[in-house]
Scaffold this motif. Structure first.
Motif, short mmCIF file in Angstrom:
data_model
loop_
_atom_site.label_atom_id
_atom_site.label_comp_id
_atom_site.label_asym_id
_atom_site.label_seq_id
_atom_site.Cartn_x
_atom_site.Cartn_y
_atom_site.Cartn_z
N LYS A 2 0.83 -1.20 0.00
CA LYS A 2 0.00 0.00 0.00
C LYS A 2 0.87 1.25 0.00
O LYS A 2 1.95 1.27 0.58
CB LYS A 2 -0.90 0.03 1.23
CG LYS A 2 -2.08 -0.91 1.14
CD LYS A 2 -3.06 -0.62 2.28
CE LYS A 2 -4.29 -1.47 2.19
NZ LYS A 2 -5.27 -0.97 1.24
N ILE A 3 0.33 2.28 -0.65
CA ILE A 3 0.95 3.60 -0.63
C ILE A 3 -0.10 4.62 -0.22
O ILE A 3 -1.30 4.37 -0.33
CB ILE A 3 1.58 4.00 -1.99
CG1 ILE A 3 0.51 4.03 -3.10
CG2 ILE A 3 2.74 3.08 -2.34
CD1 ILE A 3 1.01 4.61 -4.42
N ARG A 4 0.37 5.77 0.26
CA ARG A 4 -0.51 6.90 0.56
C ARG A 4 -0.06 8.06 -0.32
O ARG A 4 1.14 8.32 -0.45
CB ARG A 4 -0.41 7.29 2.04
CG ARG A 4 -1.31 8.47 2.41
CD ARG A 4 -1.29 8.75 3.91
NE ARG A 4 -1.94 7.65 4.63
CZ ARG A 4 -1.31 6.80 5.45
NH1 ARG A 4 -0.02 6.93 5.67
NH2 ARG A 4 -1.97 5.84 6.06
N SER A 11 -6.08 13.17 0.88
CA SER A 11 -5.18 12.05 0.67
C SER A 11 -5.98 10.81 0.29
O SER A 11 -7.20 10.75 0.52
CB SER A 11 -4.36 11.76 1.93
OG SER A 11 -5.19 11.26 2.95
N THR A 13 -5.28 6.28 -0.11
CA THR A 13 -4.36 5.15 -0.10
C THR A 13 -4.66 4.32 -1.34
O THR A 13 -5.75 4.41 -1.92
CB THR A 13 -4.51 4.28 1.17
OG1 THR A 13 -5.84 3.77 1.23
CG2 THR A 13 -4.16 5.07 2.42
N ALA A 14 -3.69 3.54 -1.72
CA ALA A 14 -3.84 2.67 -2.89
C ALA A 14 -3.19 1.33 -2.60
O ALA A 14 -2.17 1.26 -1.91
CB ALA A 14 -3.22 3.31 -4.12
N THR A 15 -3.80 0.29 -3.12
CA THR A 15 -3.26 -1.06 -3.01
C THR A 15 -2.59 -1.40 -4.34
O THR A 15 -3.23 -1.28 -5.39
CB THR A 15 -4.38 -2.06 -2.69
OG1 THR A 15 -4.99 -1.67 -1.46
CG2 THR A 15 -3.82 -3.47 -2.56
N ILE A 101 -6.91 2.70 -6.36
CA ILE A 101 -7.17 3.59 -5.23
C ILE A 101 -8.15 2.87 -4.30
O ILE A 101 -9.12 2.27 -4.77
CB ILE A 101 -7.78 4.93 -5.73
CG1 ILE A 101 -6.79 5.67 -6.65
CG2 ILE A 101 -8.24 5.79 -4.56
CD1 ILE A 101 -5.58 6.22 -5.99
N ASP A 102 -7.91 2.95 -3.00
CA ASP A 102 -8.84 2.40 -2.02
C ASP A 102 -9.95 3.41 -1.80
O ASP A 102 -9.68 4.57 -1.51
CB ASP A 102 -8.12 2.14 -0.68
CG ASP A 102 -6.95 1.17 -0.83
OD1 ASP A 102 -7.02 0.26 -1.67
OD2 ASP A 102 -5.97 1.33 -0.08
N VAL A 119 4.18 11.05 -1.84
CA VAL A 119 3.85 9.63 -1.92
C VAL A 119 4.72 8.90 -0.89
O VAL A 119 5.94 9.10 -0.86
CB VAL A 119 4.07 9.05 -3.33
CG1 VAL A 119 3.66 7.59 -3.40
CG2 VAL A 119 3.32 9.87 -4.37
N GLU A 120 4.06 8.11 -0.05
CA GLU A 120 4.79 7.41 1.01
C GLU A 120 4.24 6.01 1.18
O GLU A 120 3.13 5.71 0.75
CB GLU A 120 4.70 8.19 2.33
CG GLU A 120 3.28 8.38 2.83
CD GLU A 120 3.16 9.32 4.02
OE1 GLU A 120 4.03 10.21 4.17
OE2 GLU A 120 2.20 9.15 4.77
N VAL A 122 2.67 2.85 3.26
CA VAL A 122 1.77 2.65 4.38
C VAL A 122 2.25 1.40 5.10
O VAL A 122 2.41 0.35 4.48
CB VAL A 122 0.31 2.47 3.89
CG1 VAL A 122 -0.60 2.13 5.06
CG2 VAL A 122 -0.17 3.72 3.18
#
Length: 123
Positions: A2-4, A11, A13-15, A101-102, A119-120, A122
């Motif tokens: 996952k990223i944020r 914001s 989050t995405a898987t 995208i979640d 972008v970071e 999670v």
């Protein structure tokens, strides 16, 4: 994986799927960029420069996390772009498919041209 993705107004989050491009992107985190908008798509440069993958696509679902190799950029479509036919999400060219995208991708509509993007990972 996952990223944020953060910007001044919000914001998401995405898987991410396990792909060569997503692995390269994760290894480069965190990074910052300036947002660009193109119709209902947000895109921004990244510090990675992967090759086009065999399953790359130009027409994707809203909320797809895509990588535009021609611009070394993440592309986050949430609706039609200037070259879409009807309501489809048509990217500028074939892009690597990284994930989704979640939640509701329409929140990306609050990203403004030139906004600071971070972008970071999670945990």
């Amino acid at each position: 994986m996952k990223i944020r993705i953060l910007w001044p107004a919000g914001s998401v989050t995405a898987t991410l799927r396990e792909t060569p491009t997503s692995k390269a992107l994760l290894a480069a985190l965190p990074f910052q960029a300036n947002a660009h908008t193109w119709g209902q798509e947000v895109y921004f440069r990244t510090p990675v420069s992967p090759e086009l993958e065999s399953d790359a696509q130009q027409v994707v679902e809203p909320g797809t996390v895509a990588f535009w190799t021609d611009g070394d950029s993440l592309a986050l479509p949430f609706g039609p772009t200037p070259i879409s036919r009807g309501d489809e999400c048509r990217l500028a060219g074939p892009c690597n498919l990284l994930g989704t995208i979640d939640g509701d991708p329409s929140v990306l509509g609050s990203v403004r041209e030139g906004a600071a993007i971070r972008v970071e990972a999670v945990d």
